[in-house]
Design an enzyme around this catalytic site. Structure first.
Site, mmCIF file in Angstrom:
data_model
loop_
_atom_site.group_PDB
_atom_site.id
_atom_site.type_symbol
_atom_site.label_atom_id
_atom_site.label_comp_id
_atom_site.label_asym_id
_atom_site.label_seq_id
_atom_site.Cartn_x
_atom_site.Cartn_y
_atom_site.Cartn_z
ATOM 1 N N GLY A 41 -1.020 7.277 2.421
ATOM 2 C CA GLY A 41 -0.288 7.991 3.469
ATOM 3 C C GLY A 41 0.360 7.049 4.469
ATOM 4 C CB ALA A 42 -0.881 4.090 6.338
ATOM 5 N NE ARG A 87 -11.915 8.595 9.750
ATOM 6 C CZ ARG A 87 -11.906 9.711 9.005
ATOM 7 N NH1 ARG A 87 -11.384 10.830 9.493
ATOM 8 N NH2 ARG A 87 -12.418 9.713 7.805
ATOM 9 C CG HIS A 136 -16.118 9.034 4.654
ATOM 10 N ND1 HIS A 136 -15.640 9.509 3.454
ATOM 11 C CD2 HIS A 136 -15.384 9.640 5.620
ATOM 12 C CE1 HIS A 136 -14.646 10.353 3.690
ATOM 13 N NE2 HIS A 136 -14.467 10.450 5.000
ATOM 14 C CD GLN A 194 -17.017 8.771 9.882
ATOM 15 O OE1 GLN A 194 -16.077 9.136 9.184
ATOM 16 N NE2 GLN A 194 -17.094 9.066 11.157
ATOM 17 N N GLY A 253 0.834 -1.202 0.000
ATOM 18 C CA GLY A 253 0.000 0.000 0.000
ATOM 19 C C GLY A 253 0.862 1.243 0.000
ATOM 20 C CG HIS A 260 -18.561 12.550 5.165
ATOM 21 N ND1 HIS A 260 -19.297 13.664 4.834
ATOM 22 C CD2 HIS A 260 -17.344 13.005 5.535
ATOM 23 C CE1 HIS A 260 -18.549 14.737 5.000
ATOM 24 N NE2 HIS A 260 -17.366 14.381 5.432
ATOM 25 N NE ARG A 280 -16.719 13.270 9.018
ATOM 26 C CZ ARG A 280 -15.550 13.089 8.454
ATOM 27 N NH1 ARG A 280 -15.058 11.874 8.305
ATOM 28 N NH2 ARG A 280 -14.847 14.128 8.043
ATOM 29 C CG LEU A 329 -16.511 13.660 1.254
ATOM 30 C CD1 LEU A 329 -17.505 12.803 2.002
ATOM 31 C CD2 LEU A 329 -15.169 13.594 1.937
ATOM 32 C CG PHE A 347 -12.981 19.152 10.319
ATOM 33 C CD1 PHE A 347 -12.450 20.067 9.430
ATOM 34 C CD2 PHE A 347 -13.434 17.930 9.827
ATOM 35 C CE1 PHE A 347 -12.373 19.779 8.074
ATOM 36 C CE2 PHE A 347 -13.362 17.637 8.479
ATOM 37 C CZ PHE A 347 -12.839 18.561 7.600
ATOM 38 C CD GLU A 367 -16.916 16.881 9.626
ATOM 39 O OE1 GLU A 367 -17.321 15.730 9.429
ATOM 40 O OE2 GLU A 367 -16.254 17.221 10.609
HETATM 41 C C1 LIG Z 1 -12.996 11.563 -0.406
HETATM 42 C C2 LIG Z 1 -12.320 11.375 0.922
HETATM 43 C C3 LIG Z 1 -11.939 12.480 1.672
HETATM 44 C C4 LIG Z 1 -11.314 12.309 2.916
HETATM 45 N N1 LIG Z 1 -10.937 13.404 3.629
HETATM 46 C C5 LIG Z 1 -10.281 13.246 4.805
HETATM 47 C C6 LIG Z 1 -9.787 14.357 5.534
HETATM 48 O O1 LIG Z 1 -9.917 15.526 5.118
HETATM 49 N N2 LIG Z 1 -9.141 14.132 6.701
HETATM 50 C C7 LIG Z 1 -8.962 12.884 7.189
HETATM 51 O O2 LIG Z 1 -8.364 12.729 8.253
HETATM 52 N N3 LIG Z 1 -9.394 11.796 6.512
HETATM 53 C C8 LIG Z 1 -10.040 11.963 5.323
HETATM 54 N N4 LIG Z 1 -10.467 10.854 4.640
HETATM 55 C C9 LIG Z 1 -10.078 9.529 5.105
HETATM 56 C C10 LIG Z 1 -8.619 9.279 4.777
HETATM 57 O O3 LIG Z 1 -8.276 9.963 3.607
HETATM 58 C C11 LIG Z 1 -8.308 7.806 4.573
HETATM 59 O O4 LIG Z 1 -8.846 7.044 5.621
HETATM 60 C C12 LIG Z 1 -6.791 7.600 4.538
HETATM 61 O O5 LIG Z 1 -6.212 8.454 3.591
HETATM 62 C C13 LIG Z 1 -6.416 6.166 4.262
HETATM 63 O O6 LIG Z 1 -5.028 6.093 4.070
HETATM 64 P P1 LIG Z 1 -4.280 4.709 3.902
HETATM 65 O O7 LIG Z 1 -2.863 5.012 3.694
HETATM 66 O O8 LIG Z 1 -4.666 3.807 5.004
HETATM 67 O O9 LIG Z 1 -4.938 4.064 2.584
HETATM 68 P P2 LIG Z 1 -5.083 4.617 1.076
HETATM 69 O O10 LIG Z 1 -4.643 6.013 0.916
HETATM 70 O O11 LIG Z 1 -6.461 4.248 0.653
HETATM 71 O O12 LIG Z 1 -4.042 3.732 0.297
HETATM 72 C C14 LIG Z 1 -4.220 2.342 0.128
HETATM 73 C C15 LIG Z 1 -3.063 1.808 -0.665
HETATM 74 O O13 LIG Z 1 -3.132 0.391 -0.675
HETATM 75 C C16 LIG Z 1 -2.905 -0.082 -1.963
HETATM 76 N N5 LIG Z 1 -3.603 -1.358 -2.100
HETATM 77 C C17 LIG Z 1 -4.894 -1.653 -1.808
HETATM 78 N N6 LIG Z 1 -5.151 -2.942 -2.088
HETATM 79 C C18 LIG Z 1 -4.003 -3.468 -2.550
HETATM 80 C C19 LIG Z 1 -3.630 -4.745 -3.016
HETATM 81 N N7 LIG Z 1 -4.487 -5.760 -3.094
HETATM 82 N N8 LIG Z 1 -2.358 -4.933 -3.435
HETATM 83 C C20 LIG Z 1 -1.466 -3.912 -3.409
HETATM 84 N N9 LIG Z 1 -1.770 -2.685 -2.976
HETATM 85 C C21 LIG Z 1 -3.025 -2.469 -2.555
HETATM 86 C C22 LIG Z 1 -3.420 0.992 -2.889
HETATM 87 O O14 LIG Z 1 -2.746 0.917 -4.130
HETATM 88 C C23 LIG Z 1 -3.039 2.259 -2.123
HETATM 89 O O15 LIG Z 1 -1.734 2.634 -2.439
HETATM 90 C C24 LIG Z 1 -11.092 11.008 3.397
HETATM 91 C C25 LIG Z 1 -11.452 9.906 2.642
HETATM 92 C C26 LIG Z 1 -12.101 10.080 1.435
HETATM 93 C C27 LIG Z 1 -12.526 8.847 0.672
#
Ligand SMILES: Cc1cc2nc3c(=O)[nH]c(=O)nc-3n(C[C@H](O)[C@H](O)[C@H](O)COP(=O)(O)OP(=O)(O)OC[C@H]3O[C@@H](n4cnc5c(N)ncnc54)[C@H](O)[C@@H]3O)c2cc1C
Length: 574
Positions: free
Chosen positions: A14-15, A389, A347, A235, A11, A237, A281, A247, A115, A250
């Site tokens: 951000g994480a 959340r 969401h 959740q 993945g 939204h 939410r 989306l 927020f 917020e």
């Molecule tokens: C439209 C929207 C707006 C948001 N706004 C906010 C906000 O303003 N503030 C806030 O705190 N949160 C917000 N959130 C929530 C937040 O953005 C997400 O929860 C967070 O970014 C998730 O980050 P992540 O790194 O866990 O996963 P993601 O950013 O979803 O990344 C997942 C990664 O895993 C990889 N992956 C998935 N499946 C596989 C697989 N089978 N094999 C290989 N790779 C795979 C993908 O390629 C991707 O790189 C928002 C969410 C959405 C949908």
């Protein structure tokens, strides 16, 4: 093909990128991602990242912690929340020092805005805590982290789809992935694997989540014997674009937009007299469903209005450019002049792969870790969000716990050798693909997915009861039977998206089952889980986390106590 790395991150949101960046000085690190990294869903986050910097007014991490715990309906583990809120502050400054272009105050400090659920002095009124880069905060975070990863020689395997995680002698030994471009299966032999594969919102029809959010990492963990925690809490939204679910952040309400019903009433005055439209939410989404049920949806239909007309051109153009552009593009409406049709949209998964505060995947209520297996971000459940959340807390979570997982993994890869690669390590993955590839039945993946999303929306969304959930249990059985008879027409190996969609659907079906069974089990209402047949929170019996295991006899449960340190559960009023 076998690759050998000290650590593999699955993945590149951000994480994943935060973990890769923090691990990169300590060994050879590979990132596997099914999407090109900067297309990850983190890039769509608009509203901001919460941290008690106190740039606009007095604020403290203790207030942030209180809000997060109360927002979670007291299900969050408070030791993990304390870490989240303390480390949020240094994390935001770290992003700033890496060059993230935050919006600024007149004095040049990082700007902050209100927020939902974020308050001053333990609930007295809204506080400006969300740090933002206009309404493109996630985009800026992702670009900033990706640049840093490239600078630090992280190896990227772009467009590789995780199929399996390898376990040997109770340890994690690596991961198996399918290369989209060639159709080849690759084995990654690693001392540590960190899962950061994001959420699973695609199990619902109306969702803010991108197409790729099919919970692959959660489903892989589940099939490898790891439980999933608190999956009943999903959740919704409040402000998705009507019917589309796209989306509208917020941040719009943070800047002063309000929700109105068919009479033009600002109905949140009746539900949350202090925080109004900025209540958490779960409450706002439920209030919207109630308004609609009682006939106060716009024109009696199942949507309400988000009113931005009074905010003024300056606020809309400078602070909400994406929100306003989305409204123009998808609805053909000018938000400076007209109210915008919205409905709650699926969401965020509060639940996920259970971890401890060092990102280690755990397998039971005693917090027993699987050596070498880590998870962070939306795929994981640490649990800082509990039953609901707060906005801006996911971006904090992915970065704080992405980094903590990486720090622990860094010492783990120093102290440990590779676990032996199991013989024929890729067997399970090959079998999964070969079961699907000659699939010659009559059922279409798209049709099953449509049915799943419609039915989950009907029966397992904001309001549930035993009857709707049991009906969903049966529907899932039928959908699984149909899934066993699918047809895949594309027999090619290169970019076989039909095959990938079939794999993703299998994951969504597995996770929907866990959600429904966990929701049936939890006989109370808490946070985002609202049982109409059990409308009270029940701290005596249910102040505990669900751990759901996939077994030959279906889903089985164990329960884990909630860690309570500073804040005793109270009634939740806003
Ligand atoms: C439209 C929207 C707006 C948001 N706004 C906010 C906000 O303003 N503030 C806030 O705190 N949160 C917000 N959130 C929530 C937040 O953005 C997400 O929860 C967070 O970014 C998730 O980050 P992540 O790194 O866990 O996963 P993601 O950013 O979803 O990344 C997942 C990664 O895993 C990889 N992956 C998935 N499946 C596989 C697989 N089978 N094999 C290989 N790779 C795979 C993908 O390629 C991707 O790189 C928002 C969410 C959405 C949908």
């Amino acid at each position: 093909m076998v690759h050998k790395y000290d650590a593999v991150i699955v993945g590149a949101g951000g994480a994943g990128l935060m973990a890769a960046l923090n691990l990169s000085p300590h060994g050879r690190v590979a990132v596997i991602s099914k999407l090109y990294p900067t297309r990850s869903h983190t890039g769509t986050a608009q509203g901001g990242i919460g941290a008690a910097l106190g740039n606009m007014e007095e604020d403290h991490w203790e207030w942030h912690m209180f809000d997060t715990v109360k927002g979670s309906d007291y299900l969050a583990d408070q030791d993990a929340v304390e870490i989240l809120c303390r480390e949020a502050i240094e994390t935001v400054y770290e992003l700033e020092h890496w060059g993230l272009p935050f919006s600024r105050t007149a004095e040049g400090r990082i700007a902050q805005r209100p927020f939902g659920g974020h308050t001053k002095e333990y609930g007295k009124g809204p506080v400006r805590r969300s740090c933002y880069a206009a309404d493109r905060t996630g985009h800026m975070i992702l670009q900033t982290l990706y640049q840093q990863c490239i600078k630090n020689q992280v190896h990227f395997f772009d467009e590789y789809h995780l199929l399996d995680v390898l376990m040997a002698d109770g340890r994690c030994a690596g991961a198996v992935a399918l290369c989209l471009a060639t159709g080849e299966i690759h084995t990654f032999h690693a001392k540590a694997v960190l899962d950061a594969t994001g959420g699973c919102g695609r199990m619902f029809r109306v969702t803010s989540n991108a197409h790729a959010l099919t919970g692959d990492g959660m489903a892989v963990a589940l099939r490898a014997g790891v439980p999933l925690e608190d999956m009943e809490f999903f959740q919704f939204h409040p402000t998705g674009i009507y019917k589309m679910g796209i989306l509208l952040s917020e941040a719009a309400r943070g800047e002063g937009a309000v929700l109105r019903n068919r009479t033009g009433e600002r109905f949140m005055e009746r539900y949350a007299p202090t925080l109004l439209d900025l209540a958490p939410r779960d409450m706002v989404s439920r209030a919207m469903y109630r308004e609609i049920r009682e006939g106060r949806g716009i024109d009696g239909k199942n949507y309400l209005h988000l009113d931005l007309t009074h905010l003024g051109a300056d606020v809309l153009d400078k602070k909400l450019p994406d929100v306003t552009e989305f409204v123009r593009t998808y609805l053909g409406i000018e938000p400076k002049k007209e109210r915008v049709p919205v409905q709650p949209t699926a969401h965020y998964a509060m639940g996920g792969i259970p971890t401890d505060a060092n990102g280690r995947v755990i397998v039971d209520e005693a917090n027993t870790p699987v050596a070498g297996y880590y998870a962070a971000g939306e795929a994981a459940c640490v649990s800082v969000h509990g039953a609901n959340r707060l906005g801006t807390n996911s971006l904090v979570d992915i970065l704080v716990y992405g980094r903590r997982g990486a720090r622990h993994a860094a010492s783990f890869i120093k102290e440990n050798d590779w676990a032996p690669l199991p013989e024929r390590a890729d067997d399970r993955a090959r079998e999964q693909v070969s079961r699907l590839m000659p699939a010659n039945g009559k059922e279409r993946v798209g049709a099953i997915r449509d049915a799943l999303q419609d039915e989950m929306m009907e029966k397992a969304a904001v309001f549930r009861d035993a009857q709707t959930l049991r009906a969903m249990r049966e529907t899932l059985q039928e959908l699984r039977d149909r899934y066993a008879r699918i047809k895949i027409e594309d027999r090619g190996t290169k970019y076989n998206t039909e095959l990938l969609e079939a794999i993703e659907l299998g994951n969504l079906l597995d996770l929907s089952e866990v959600l429904v069974e966990s929701a049936l089990g939890r006989q109370e209402s808490r946070g985002a889980h609202w049982r109409e047949d059990f409308p009270q929170r029940d701290d005596i019996n249910w102040l505990k986390h669900t751990l759901a295991y996939k077994t030959a006899n279906g889903i089985e449960f164990r329960f884990k106590p909630v860690t309570i340190t500073r804040f005793q559960p109270m009634e939740r009023k806003y």
